[in-house]
Design an enzyme around this catalytic site. Structure first.
Site, PDB file in Angstrom:
ATOM      1  N   CYS A 105      -5.903   2.226   5.743  1.00 60.08           N
ATOM      2  CA  CYS A 105      -6.552   1.064   6.061  1.00 60.08           C
ATOM      3  C   CYS A 105      -6.048   0.507   7.528  1.00 60.08           C
ATOM      4  O   CYS A 105      -5.083   1.095   7.830  1.00 60.08           O
ATOM      5  CB  CYS A 105      -6.329  -0.139   4.928  1.00 60.08           C
ATOM      6  SG  CYS A 105      -4.763  -0.894   5.009  1.00 60.08           S
ATOM      7  N   GLU A 120       1.203   3.799   1.979  1.00 65.48           N
ATOM      8  CA  GLU A 120       1.553   4.162   3.360  1.00 65.48           C
ATOM      9  C   GLU A 120       2.900   3.200   3.576  1.00 65.48           C
ATOM     10  O   GLU A 120       3.664   3.932   4.106  1.00 65.48           O
ATOM     11  CB  GLU A 120       0.549   4.182   4.300  1.00 65.48           C
ATOM     12  CG  GLU A 120      -0.531   5.151   4.025  1.00 65.48           C
ATOM     13  CD  GLU A 120      -1.846   4.461   3.260  1.00 65.48           C
ATOM     14  OE1 GLU A 120      -1.523   3.608   2.603  1.00 65.48           O
ATOM     15  OE2 GLU A 120      -2.973   5.056   3.684  1.00 65.48           O
ATOM     16  N   CYS A 161      -2.223  -0.274   7.340  1.00 69.06           N
ATOM     17  CA  CYS A 161      -1.363   0.695   7.059  1.00 69.06           C
ATOM     18  C   CYS A 161      -1.434   1.740   8.634  1.00 69.06           C
ATOM     19  O   CYS A 161      -0.485   2.116   9.156  1.00 69.06           O
ATOM     20  CB  CYS A 161      -1.863   1.564   6.045  1.00 69.06           C
ATOM     21  SG  CYS A 161      -1.328   0.946   4.536  1.00 69.06           S
ATOM     22  N   HIS A 191       0.940  -1.286   0.008  1.00 67.46           N
ATOM     23  CA  HIS A 191       0.069  -0.128  -0.165  1.00 67.46           C
ATOM     24  C   HIS A 191       0.799   1.272   0.092  1.00 67.46           C
ATOM     25  O   HIS A 191       2.057   1.157   0.288  1.00 67.46           O
ATOM     26  CB  HIS A 191      -0.639  -0.152   1.277  1.00 67.46           C
ATOM     27  CG  HIS A 191      -1.936  -1.005   1.213  1.00 67.46           C
ATOM     28  ND1 HIS A 191      -3.022  -0.880   1.976  1.00 67.46           N
ATOM     29  CD2 HIS A 191      -2.222  -2.043   0.316  1.00 67.46           C
ATOM     30  CE1 HIS A 191      -3.764  -1.973   1.715  1.00 67.46           C
ATOM     31  NE2 HIS A 191      -3.258  -2.839   0.658  1.00 67.46           N
TER      32      HIS A 191
HETATM   33 ZN    ZN Z   1      -3.318   0.456   3.608  1.00 63.72          ZN
END
Ligand code: ZN
Length: 155
Positions: free
Chosen positions: A83, A55, A86, A53
Site C-alpha cells: 500500500c 511490510e 508501506c 502492515h
Molecule cells: Zn501497507
C-alpha cells in the site's frame, strides 16, 4: 534475484491470519545476501495499530535484527502489492527491490482500500478520503532551520 521460496514464506505468513485473526491476509519477508533477515505478517487487529502492515512489521524486525534503519541491499518479498504507506516505508528504509504477489486490485476485490488510497494520491490529494491543509508554517519552519543549522544526520 527473485526466489520463489521466499515468496512462499511470505504467503505462509499471510496464511497465519486465516486462523490467528491478527490482521489481514498479508505477509512479508526481508532478505539480504540470500538469507532471510525478517518475516512478519499484518498485525493491525492484534496490536490495535493501523500501521502494523506486514511490510512495516518486517521492516521494524529487520532494522532491529541488523541494528540499523538503513536496509540498503535488502530485498522485500510481500504477498501483495505494498500500500502507499508501506511503499513509503520501504523507500525510507532504502530497500530497492520488491517482489509482490497479489495486486492492489486483488486487495480491493476482497474489500481492502489500497486502490482507493492510490486514487487519492493520483488525484493530487483531493477528494473525500482526507482533508489536508497547511497552517502556521512560520511557526513550524524555525525548528527545521535549527535542525539544518546543526548539520544533524539525514536519512
Ligand atoms: Zn501497507
Amino acid at each position: 534475484m527473485y526466489q520463489r521460496d521466499f515468496m512462499q514464506q511470505a504467503i505462509d505468513q499471510a496464511k497465519m491470519n486465516l486462523t490467528t485473526n491478527e490482521g489481514g491476509p498479508f505477509g512479508c519477508v526481508i532478505v539480504k545476501d540470500g538469507r532471510e533477515i525478517a518475516a512478519a505478517h499484518n498485525r493491525v487487529l492484534a496490536g490495535h495499530d493501523a500501521t502494523a502492515h506486514g511490510e512495516v512489521e518486517a521492516i521494524r524486525a529487520a532494522g532491529a535484527q541488523l541494528g540499523t534503519h538503513d536496509l540498503s541491499g535488502c530485498e522485500l518479498y510481500t504477498s501483495a502489492m505494498p500500500c502507499p504507506m508501506c511503499l513509503s516505508a520501504i523507500i525510507w528504509a532504502n530497500i530497492q527491490v520488491v517482489y509482490y504477489g497479489n495486486s492492489a486490485q486483488d486487495a480491493a476485490a476482497i474489500g481492502f482500500r489500497d486502490a482507493a488510497i492510490y486514487d487519492f494520491i493520483d488525484h493530487g490529494l483531493q477528494g473525500d478520503t482526507l482533508t489536508l491543509s497547511q497552517h502556521d508554517r512560520e511557526l513550524t519552519l524555525p525548528t527545521f532551520e535549527a535542525y539544518a543549522a546543526q548539520s544533524k544526520q539525514l536519512y
